[in-house]
Design an enzyme around this catalytic site. Structure first.
Site, PDB file in Angstrom:
ATOM      1  CD  GLU A  18      -6.314  25.895  26.422  1.00 54.88           C
ATOM      2  OE1 GLU A  18      -6.402  24.715  26.851  1.00 54.88           O
ATOM      3  OE2 GLU A  18      -5.238  26.474  26.231  1.00 54.88           O
ATOM      4  CE  LYS A  50      -1.017  33.608  38.334  1.00 54.96           C
ATOM      5  NZ  LYS A  50       0.131  32.769  38.727  1.00 54.96           N
ATOM      6  CB  THR A  58     -10.443  20.643  34.401  1.00 56.73           C
ATOM      7  OG1 THR A  58     -10.113  20.509  33.003  1.00 56.73           O
ATOM      8  CG2 THR A  58     -11.953  20.582  34.560  1.00 56.73           C
ATOM      9  CB  CYS A  80      -3.904  21.677  27.326  1.00 58.86           C
ATOM     10  SG  CYS A  80      -3.758  22.945  26.049  1.00 58.86           S
ATOM     11  N   GLY A 100      -5.327  26.731  32.120  1.00 52.77           N
ATOM     12  CA  GLY A 100      -4.781  25.918  33.197  1.00 52.77           C
ATOM     13  C   GLY A 100      -5.609  24.671  33.415  1.00 52.77           C
ATOM     14  CD  GLU A 157      -4.400  17.892  31.201  1.00 50.60           C
ATOM     15  OE1 GLU A 157      -4.179  18.401  30.087  1.00 50.60           O
ATOM     16  OE2 GLU A 157      -4.940  18.500  32.141  1.00 50.60           O
TER      17      GLU A 157
END
Length: 480
Positions: free
Chosen positions: A252, A178, A232, A286, A230, A385
């Site tokens: 991840e 996806k 957290t 990331c 993607g 982030e």
């Protein structure tokens, strides 16, 4: 629109989606439509998963010799490479990645990942014979985990997809991928390359969609493993579902990695290198080292060097090879970055360069490369982030405090240590609680595990460890 797709890639064919709802992909630099794809539905996911189940349960793929699958992976790599110009430019147009970065991140590295796992597959021993502890023989078998649901973000759409696709295929699994709606156009190029490579029907299926489609894929009873890259918060939600279903999952997730500049570092060389370590892909990375820790004794000098580096970066069209920083992926992403910048100012941090939108660019979702000084590690801009071209520079008193600050984060994905003494830098790196650390630079190594600790995820991708994640182990006991 130049790129218009009306079908989904399922069971090796282009098939009509269950819904006529479309997804318009908008160019990050132009704010104009680039193309259109279908928007998948849970019904499409069910169709794709059933095709993947037939492929992995039937003959010809999961039971094929690993060397046969390796040949297919090599053809896949060649087919991707043949589409290099189209693929690199398309991703740059979709998400704003500078074209010089896109060529490596979306073509060369994904092709190399396929070739790497092809080489591992050729040397793969699927069965190991052991002398049983109580007598007799035990054969430990590696068997494909089965159907894999892979959910891929928009920031490195091809490489992050291939970090799941390549080892899963090498292991004999089938996949339903996806892709993110923001970069769905480039996923069609991957599908075309897969078809050219001769993947059997149903081994690789691609269904772009939003949250509802992701949820359907994760919870589908015929999906045996989930691999997600993607944020957290979303990763935690996926992990909860997989935990309840006792389904293996690789996550991840996000990061707020620290770049620890030791007091003996060459500041000019370090600042120049940090352009590629702290601000890669317009900060939409990331593992980027966006928390820069500098010794208090050299803090003004370090802040000046980092500020000069950021101010020197050329901001512009991502398709121009001279561009160092392009636009971010969407208006929503830019608004999020600008909220973080405002929060940093309100907390008392000082913007030493950037902080706004480039005046010479009236279209596109641009944010100036931004550096914050006078930052405390407890400020939101040092803990959250931001996922944009923003770095913070934090002073520390001594090496002990530098390590403590580096570890004072909910994340643990990447990081870097900078010093003229590599032995000393390695000693510091060993004390940082993170999944990977670079010394005087940072790069992913295809042959080594990559992944996070704490809020940065579970499991590892790349290296032999990335292949192991797509096997289940079976012990077959045989009496004497």
């Amino acid at each position: 629109m130049k790129h218009v797709h009306t079908e989904l890639f399922i069971a090796g064919e282009w098939v009509r989606p269950a819904s006529t709802t479309g997804n318009v992909v908008i160019g990050a630099a132009t704010e104009e439509p680039l193309g259109r794809t279908p928007l998948g539905t849970p019904a499409d996911i069910d169709t794709a998963v059933r095709a993947a189940r037939r492929a992995v349960d039937g003959p010809g793929w999961s039971d094929a010799a690993p060397a046969h699958r390796a040949d297919v992976l090599d053809r896949f790599a060649a087919a991707l490479t043949a589409r290099s110009d189209v693929l690199a430019a398309l991703v740059s147009s979709e998400n704003g990645m500078p074209i010089t970065k896109s060529a490596s991140a979306n073509v060369l590295a994904p092709a190399a990942t396929l070739s790497y796992y092809a080489s591992l597959a050729r040397g793969l021993d699927l069965e190991e014979e052991r002398t049983a502890f109580a007598g007799g023989v035990t054969r430990v078998r590696r068997e494909p985990v089965g159907v894999v649901g892979a959910i891929v973000p928009w920031n490195y759409p091809i490489m992050l997809a291939m970090m799941k696709i390549a080892p899963a295929l090498a292991a004999g699994c089938s996949l339903v991928v996806k892709p993110a709606v923001e970069t769905a156009l480039s996923a069609y190029v991957v599908a075309e390359a897969a078809a050219e490579a001769g993947l059997p029907p149903g081994v690789l299926n691609i269904v772009p969609g939003g949250r509802e489609v992701s949820q359907a894929l994760v919870s589908h009873p015929d999906v045996d493993k989930v691999a997600f890259t993607g944020s957290t918060p979303v990763g935690r939600s996926i992990g909860e579902v997989c935990g309840r279903l006792l389904k293996p999952v690789t996550l991840e997730l996000g990061g707020k990695s620290a770049a620890v500049i030791l007091d003996d570092a060459d500041l000019d060389a370090t600042a120049a290198a940090l352009a590629h370590v702290a601000l890669p892909n317009n900060g939409q990375t990331c593992y980027a080292s966006t928390r820069i820790l500098a010794p208090a004794s050299r803090y003004p000098e370090a802040l000046e060097a980092i500020t000069a580096m950021a101010a020197s970066l050329t901001v512009g069209d991502p398709l121009d090879p001279a561009t160092g920083v392009g636009p971010v992926v969407s208006a929503r992403q830019r608004e999020s970055i600008e909220r973080h910048i405002a929060a940093g100012r309100a907390a008392g941090a000082q913007v030493t360069t950037g902080g706004g939108r480039p005046e010479h660019l009236t279209r596109g979702w641009y944010v100036e490369p931004t550096v914050f000084g006078d930052v405390r590690n407890d400020m939101s801009i040092a803990q959250e982030e931001i996922f944009g071209p923003v770095v913070v520079v934090i002073p520390y008193r001594d090496e002990e405090e530098a390590v403590a600050l580096a570890n004072d984060s909910e994340f643990g994905l990447g990081g870097s240590v900078w010093s003229c003494d590599t032995e000393r830098a390695n000693e510091v790196a060993r004390r940082i609680r993170t999944g990977s650390v670079g010394i005087n630079g940072y790069n992913l190594d295809l042959a080594s595990p990559f992944g996070g600790r704490k809020g940065s995820g579970l499991g590892r991708e790349l290296g032999p460890e990335g292949l192991a994640a797509y096997f289940q182990l079976k012990s077959v006991y045989q009496a004497v």
